[in-house]
Scaffold this motif. Structure first.
Motif, PDB file in Angstrom:
ATOM      1  N   MET A   1      26.762   5.640 -12.375  1.00  0.00           N
ATOM      2  CA  MET A   1      26.419   6.142 -11.044  1.00  0.00           C
ATOM      3  C   MET A   1      25.699   7.489 -11.067  1.00  0.00           C
ATOM      4  O   MET A   1      24.694   7.661 -10.358  1.00  0.00           O
ATOM      5  CB  MET A   1      27.668   6.215 -10.169  1.00  0.00           C
ATOM      6  N   PRO A   2      26.141   8.480 -11.862  1.00  0.00           N
ATOM      7  CA  PRO A   2      25.408   9.754 -11.858  1.00  0.00           C
ATOM      8  C   PRO A   2      23.956   9.600 -12.310  1.00  0.00           C
ATOM      9  O   PRO A   2      23.059  10.284 -11.793  1.00  0.00           O
ATOM     10  CB  PRO A   2      26.210  10.623 -12.833  1.00  0.00           C
ATOM     11  N   LEU A   3      23.714   8.691 -13.248  1.00  0.00           N
ATOM     12  CA  LEU A   3      22.340   8.495 -13.735  1.00  0.00           C
ATOM     13  C   LEU A   3      21.484   7.753 -12.712  1.00  0.00           C
ATOM     14  O   LEU A   3      20.286   8.035 -12.571  1.00  0.00           O
ATOM     15  CB  LEU A   3      22.359   7.748 -15.069  1.00  0.00           C
ATOM     16  N   ILE A   4      22.089   6.816 -12.002  1.00  0.00           N
ATOM     17  CA  ILE A   4      21.360   6.118 -10.936  1.00  0.00           C
ATOM     18  C   ILE A   4      21.013   7.101  -9.821  1.00  0.00           C
ATOM     19  O   ILE A   4      19.896   7.101  -9.285  1.00  0.00           O
ATOM     20  CB  ILE A   4      22.202   4.935 -10.401  1.00  0.00           C
ATOM     21  N   LEU A   5      21.962   7.960  -9.494  1.00  0.00           N
ATOM     22  CA  LEU A   5      21.747   8.971  -8.458  1.00  0.00           C
ATOM     23  C   LEU A   5      20.607   9.914  -8.860  1.00  0.00           C
ATOM     24  O   LEU A   5      19.723  10.230  -8.043  1.00  0.00           O
ATOM     25  CB  LEU A   5      23.039   9.752  -8.234  1.00  0.00           C
ATOM     26  N   ALA A   6      20.602  10.342 -10.113  1.00  0.00           N
ATOM     27  CA  ALA A   6      19.533  11.217 -10.596  1.00  0.00           C
ATOM     28  C   ALA A   6      18.176  10.525 -10.519  1.00  0.00           C
ATOM     29  O   ALA A   6      17.158  11.145 -10.171  1.00  0.00           O
ATOM     30  CB  ALA A   6      19.831  11.650 -12.029  1.00  0.00           C
ATOM     31  N   ALA A   7      18.141   9.223 -10.814  1.00  0.00           N
ATOM     32  CA  ALA A   7      16.878   8.468 -10.794  1.00  0.00           C
ATOM     33  C   ALA A   7      16.317   8.357  -9.381  1.00  0.00           C
ATOM     34  O   ALA A   7      15.116   8.564  -9.164  1.00  0.00           O
ATOM     35  CB  ALA A   7      17.084   7.088 -11.411  1.00  0.00           C
ATOM     36  N   VAL A   8      17.162   8.032  -8.407  1.00  0.00           N
ATOM     37  CA  VAL A   8      16.634   7.863  -7.044  1.00  0.00           C
ATOM     38  C   VAL A   8      16.247   9.210  -6.437  1.00  0.00           C
ATOM     39  O   VAL A   8      15.300   9.287  -5.647  1.00  0.00           O
ATOM     40  CB  VAL A   8      17.624   7.105  -6.123  1.00  0.00           C
ATOM     41  N   LYS A   9      16.953  10.282  -6.818  1.00  0.00           N
ATOM     42  CA  LYS A   9      16.566  11.616  -6.343  1.00  0.00           C
ATOM     43  C   LYS A   9      15.205  12.021  -6.913  1.00  0.00           C
ATOM     44  O   LYS A   9      14.443  12.752  -6.270  1.00  0.00           O
ATOM     45  CB  LYS A   9      17.622  12.651  -6.730  1.00  0.00           C
TER      46      LYS A   9
ATOM     47  N   VAL B   1      13.883   1.281  -5.992  1.00  0.00           N
ATOM     48  CA  VAL B   1      14.986   0.340  -6.206  1.00  0.00           C
ATOM     49  C   VAL B   1      14.638  -0.623  -7.337  1.00  0.00           C
ATOM     50  O   VAL B   1      15.438  -0.877  -8.241  1.00  0.00           O
ATOM     51  CB  VAL B   1      15.298  -0.435  -4.911  1.00  0.00           C
ATOM     52  N   GLY B   2      13.437  -1.180  -7.305  1.00  0.00           N
ATOM     53  CA  GLY B   2      13.021  -2.127  -8.339  1.00  0.00           C
ATOM     54  C   GLY B   2      12.978  -1.502  -9.720  1.00  0.00           C
ATOM     55  O   GLY B   2      13.378  -2.128 -10.707  1.00  0.00           O
ATOM     56  N   GLU B   3      12.518  -0.266  -9.798  1.00  0.00           N
ATOM     57  CA  GLU B   3      12.420   0.402 -11.097  1.00  0.00           C
ATOM     58  C   GLU B   3      13.804   0.683 -11.677  1.00  0.00           C
ATOM     59  O   GLU B   3      14.026   0.509 -12.881  1.00  0.00           O
ATOM     60  CB  GLU B   3      11.631   1.701 -10.947  1.00  0.00           C
ATOM     61  N   VAL B   4      14.721   1.129 -10.848  1.00  0.00           N
ATOM     62  CA  VAL B   4      16.083   1.385 -11.324  1.00  0.00           C
ATOM     63  C   VAL B   4      16.732   0.081 -11.788  1.00  0.00           C
ATOM     64  O   VAL B   4      17.348   0.020 -12.858  1.00  0.00           O
ATOM     65  CB  VAL B   4      16.929   2.060 -10.227  1.00  0.00           C
ATOM     66  N   CYS B   5      16.575  -0.978 -10.990  1.00  0.00           N
ATOM     67  CA  CYS B   5      17.157  -2.271 -11.371  1.00  0.00           C
ATOM     68  C   CYS B   5      16.506  -2.812 -12.645  1.00  0.00           C
ATOM     69  O   CYS B   5      17.186  -3.398 -13.497  1.00  0.00           O
ATOM     70  CB  CYS B   5      17.022  -3.277 -10.224  1.00  0.00           C
TER      71      CYS B   5
ATOM     72  N   VAL C   1      10.357  10.661 -13.220  1.00  0.00           N
ATOM     73  CA  VAL C   1      10.879   9.312 -12.989  1.00  0.00           C
ATOM     74  C   VAL C   1      11.105   8.598 -14.316  1.00  0.00           C
ATOM     75  O   VAL C   1      12.160   7.999 -14.560  1.00  0.00           O
ATOM     76  CB  VAL C   1       9.909   8.495 -12.097  1.00  0.00           C
ATOM     77  N   LYS C   2      10.114   8.663 -15.199  1.00  0.00           N
ATOM     78  CA  LYS C   2      10.204   7.985 -16.498  1.00  0.00           C
ATOM     79  C   LYS C   2      11.404   8.514 -17.301  1.00  0.00           C
ATOM     80  O   LYS C   2      12.160   7.724 -17.896  1.00  0.00           O
ATOM     81  CB  LYS C   2       8.907   8.202 -17.280  1.00  0.00           C
ATOM     82  N   ALA C   3      11.597   9.821 -17.284  1.00  0.00           N
ATOM     83  CA  ALA C   3      12.709  10.408 -18.042  1.00  0.00           C
ATOM     84  C   ALA C   3      14.058   9.935 -17.492  1.00  0.00           C
ATOM     85  O   ALA C   3      14.971   9.605 -18.262  1.00  0.00           O
ATOM     86  CB  ALA C   3      12.620  11.932 -17.979  1.00  0.00           C
ATOM     87  N   ARG C   4      14.188   9.889 -16.181  1.00  0.00           N
ATOM     88  CA  ARG C   4      15.457   9.461 -15.564  1.00  0.00           C
ATOM     89  C   ARG C   4      15.739   7.979 -15.848  1.00  0.00           C
ATOM     90  O   ARG C   4      16.868   7.593 -16.118  1.00  0.00           O
ATOM     91  CB  ARG C   4      15.426   9.691 -14.050  1.00  0.00           C
TER      92      ARG C   4
ATOM     93  N   GLU D   1       0.834  -1.206   0.000  1.00  0.00           N
ATOM     94  CA  GLU D   1       0.000   0.000   0.000  1.00  0.00           C
ATOM     95  C   GLU D   1       0.869   1.257   0.000  1.00  0.00           C
ATOM     96  O   GLU D   1       0.575   2.238  -0.692  1.00  0.00           O
ATOM     97  CB  GLU D   1      -0.917  -0.009   1.235  1.00  0.00           C
ATOM     98  N   GLN D   2       1.952   1.232   0.780  1.00  0.00           N
ATOM     99  CA  GLN D   2       2.851   2.387   0.836  1.00  0.00           C
ATOM    100  C   GLN D   2       3.495   2.658  -0.522  1.00  0.00           C
ATOM    101  O   GLN D   2       3.618   3.811  -0.943  1.00  0.00           O
ATOM    102  CB  GLN D   2       3.941   2.141   1.887  1.00  0.00           C
ATOM    103  N   VAL D   3       3.912   1.596  -1.211  1.00  0.00           N
ATOM    104  CA  VAL D   3       4.542   1.758  -2.520  1.00  0.00           C
ATOM    105  C   VAL D   3       3.546   2.324  -3.525  1.00  0.00           C
ATOM    106  O   VAL D   3       3.879   3.224  -4.325  1.00  0.00           O
ATOM    107  CB  VAL D   3       5.130   0.415  -3.023  1.00  0.00           C
ATOM    108  N   ALA D   4       2.310   1.847  -3.495  1.00  0.00           N
ATOM    109  CA  ALA D   4       1.277   2.362  -4.412  1.00  0.00           C
ATOM    110  C   ALA D   4       1.043   3.850  -4.157  1.00  0.00           C
ATOM    111  O   ALA D   4       0.924   4.653  -5.100  1.00  0.00           O
ATOM    112  CB  ALA D   4      -0.018   1.574  -4.223  1.00  0.00           C
ATOM    113  N   ARG D   5       0.984   4.239  -2.876  1.00  0.00           N
ATOM    114  CA  ARG D   5       0.772   5.641  -2.524  1.00  0.00           C
ATOM    115  C   ARG D   5       1.970   6.495  -2.960  1.00  0.00           C
ATOM    116  O   ARG D   5       1.809   7.603  -3.487  1.00  0.00           O
ATOM    117  CB  ARG D   5       0.566   5.728  -1.005  1.00  0.00           C
ATOM    118  N   TYR D   6       3.155   5.954  -2.781  1.00  0.00           N
ATOM    119  CA  TYR D   6       4.403   6.650  -3.150  1.00  0.00           C
ATOM    120  C   TYR D   6       4.419   6.939  -4.651  1.00  0.00           C
ATOM    121  O   TYR D   6       4.718   8.064  -5.082  1.00  0.00           O
ATOM    122  CB  TYR D   6       5.585   5.756  -2.757  1.00  0.00           C
ATOM    123  N   ARG D   7       4.051   5.953  -5.443  1.00  0.00           N
ATOM    124  CA  ARG D   7       4.057   6.133  -6.900  1.00  0.00           C
ATOM    125  C   ARG D   7       2.984   7.145  -7.342  1.00  0.00           C
ATOM    126  O   ARG D   7       3.168   7.865  -8.320  1.00  0.00           O
ATOM    127  CB  ARG D   7       3.835   4.792  -7.597  1.00  0.00           C
ATOM    128  N   ALA D   8       1.890   7.185  -6.608  1.00  0.00           N
ATOM    129  CA  ALA D   8       0.812   8.104  -6.977  1.00  0.00           C
ATOM    130  C   ALA D   8       1.175   9.553  -6.648  1.00  0.00           C
ATOM    131  O   ALA D   8       0.697  10.487  -7.323  1.00  0.00           O
ATOM    132  CB  ALA D   8      -0.477   7.716  -6.254  1.00  0.00           C
TER     133      ALA D   8
END
Length: 551
Positions: free
Chosen positions: A518-526, A531-535, A500-503, A486-493
């Protein structure tokens, strides 16, 4: 050191004749199959060179310690491995341990996090928060380190496949705390090769995984100078059943592979080698374990000097964390585990570890309770402050037995490293199943000895008791998985999904090339990618590793 004539005289006058019929065992030997004599004399060290083989503490070949003063200047870091359930629960445990005198943090992540999956992934069902803390976003990482100043506390994170992502999250939270990256210190395990041979929390195939590792080496050399970019781990290899000699050999062979990969990627040895760290197991055979740590330190110094041609002392030093052996803990009579852990911790300290985790008495049954974790920490504190075993550097140096075992373990490890070299290096050796087969054979031999009663496990195959009282255990709330979904669904909403999609698209495009990721991974999490989406963005390019069955 001694003349051949003198050694012959020693051997003749001091050797002990034993009647096999009067011995309690048919043979006495170490886990590595090294025969143990009745007693040892100078004749067992015919070529011993106190200068070339030992030197001073803090000097090449670092047999005795990496620091001239050993623990006289500073004690080892007491770094208890912890994490369970939610970020809130784990944060409370970390702050409790720090209040009790722990001097560094060590984060245990749950299985979904370790394999780069979010809590709402179908494969995460039933595993969320069970063997560690569930972390999938920058919001989780903020909570995990709330009220913990990241410029004051060093943090080790046991994470491998998604190590780059968790490091990026940690650095992003440090920034939010106002902590400059050059003030951040700690370690990510980031050792993927041992995952293929012993542990199993891999994501990508070996070669793209090693690219991610060398990207971290390069990024941290420029931006996070006090971060240990890898913890090359023999611990899990030993937990899978290998011997002490195999633990040294396969760990250092992995280290060689990482050094070679980094050099091939264009990095300078002296830029990354001082931040390589190692992770060893402290197992049951006390004397062999002390010798193991000394042999590993000396062999790595020689590898860096002779194989890679570096005279830089900081590159030659083998700095390592140690954890007591989880595989030796028993569910039966769990209080016995306190004794096992104490002796194993003593071996680690006498062998010169830089940091130490002591297992809790109940870990064969569940994650440790707060009381059990406190006893495990107190074990280290008693060794440091009451027993005073840390007051002399390398106190076993010069022991005929310890020096003999150190030499023999080094010789055996060198032979195994040569076998890996002949196969084409560790990546190719793993693809051929060479180390896996060696580990399996050693584990099978040990288990047969236990089942035959040749290897005694106190409270299990000898000195067992019936109707034991069950200890109080820590249980993770079974409803946690649903709450996290539930928390993940709320977070994405709530986040900016366009950003996020662009990163993630930028990361996937870069993964097809050769740029540092690494710079691109850092930009994505910011941008609040999980974690799952980046992986997954990198899975789409690198693919997933499929294990080969090795028999």
């Amino acid at each position: 050191m001694y003349t051949p004539e003198y050694l012959q005289k020693v051997q003749e006058s001091l050797s002990v004749k034993e009647d096999p019929a009067k011995l309690r065992e048919k043979r006495f030997e170490t886990s590595s199959g090294i025969p143990l004599k009745n007693s040892y004399t100078p004749a067992d060290l015919p070529a011993f060179d106190p200068i070339g083989d030992l030197g001073r503490p803090g000097q090449y070949p670092f047999t005795r310690h990496v620091q001239p003063t050993g623990y006289r200047g500073r004690l080892w870091t007491m770094r208890q491995y912890a994490g369970f359930g939610t970020a809130e629960e784990s944060n409370a445990r970390y702050r409790y341990l720090l209040e009790q005198g722990q001097t560094g943090l060590s984060v245990a992540f749950d299985l979904p996090t370790q394999i780069g999956m979010d809590p709402d992934h179908e494969m995460a069902m039933g595993e969320v928060g069970k063997v560690g803390v569930s972390v999938c976003s920058i919001r989780d990482m903020r909570v995990l380190f709330q009220s913990i100043p990241l410029d004051k506390v060093s943090t080790s994170m046991t994470i491998n496949g998604p190590a780059s992502v968790l490091l990026a999250l940690y650095l992003a939270v440090a920034e939010e705390q106002g902590v400059a990256w050059n003030q951040v210190s700690g370690t990510i395990q980031n050792d993927i090769l041992k995952e293929y041979m012993a542990r199993g929390t891999y994501i990508y195939p070996p070669r793209p995984s090693i690219r991610l590792i060398t990207d971290i080496f390069g990024f941290c050399a420029e931006n996070v100078p006090n971060w240990n970019t890898i913890s090359i781990s023999g611990y899990h290899i030993r937990e899978a059943g290998c011997t002490a000699a195999q633990e040294i050999a396969f760990t250092l062979a992995d280290g060689i592979a990482y050094v070679e990969a980094a050099l091939k990627a264009g990095l300078k040895l002296e830029a990354f080698a001082p931040r390589l760290s190692f992770f060893f197991n402290a197992h049951n055979q006390f004397l062999e374990e002390i010798a193991k740590f000394r042999a590993a330190r000396r062999l790595w110094a020689r590898i860096i000097k002779e194989r890679f041609g570096s005279n830089d002392p900081k590159s030659q030093m083998l700095r390592f964390h140690t954890q007591t052996a989880g595989s030796t803990l028993t569910a039966q009579q769990p209080d016995n585990n306190i004794v096992r852990t104490t002796v194993q911790a003593m071996a680690a300290v006498l062998g010169g570890t830089q940091s130490l985790h002591t297992n809790s008495r109940d870990e064969a049954l569940a994650l440790p309770t707060e009381a059990s974790a406190r006893i495990a920490l107190r074990t280290q504190q008693i060794l440091a402050f009451e027993n005073r075993i840390a007051d002399v550097v390398d106190p076993f140096a010069g022991s005929y037995l310890i020096e003999s075992l150190t030499d023999e373990l080094e010789r055996m490890a060198e032979a195994l490293i040569a076998k890996v070299d002949e196969a084409g290096g560790m990546v190719t050796a793993i693809e051929k199943g060479i180390p896996q087969r060696e580990i399996q054979n050693a584990a099978y031999a040990y288990q047969k000895a236990v089942e035959k009663g040749e290897q005694v496990v106190v409270g299990v195959n000898k000195f067992a008791i019936q109707n034991e009282e069950k200890p109080e255990l820590l249980r993770v709330d079974e409803a946690l998985g649903a709450r996290r979904r539930e928390q993940v669904a709320r977070y994405r909403a709530e986040r900016d999904n366009g950003a996020v999609k662009a990163r993630l698209e930028a990361l996937a495009a870069a993964a097809k090339g050769t740029d540092n990721l690494m710079p691109l991974i850092l930009a994505a999490v910011k941008a609040e990618a999980t974690v799952g989406e980046v992986c997954d963005a990198m899975r789409g390019v690198f693919g997933e590793y499929q294990e080969r069955l090795v028999l």
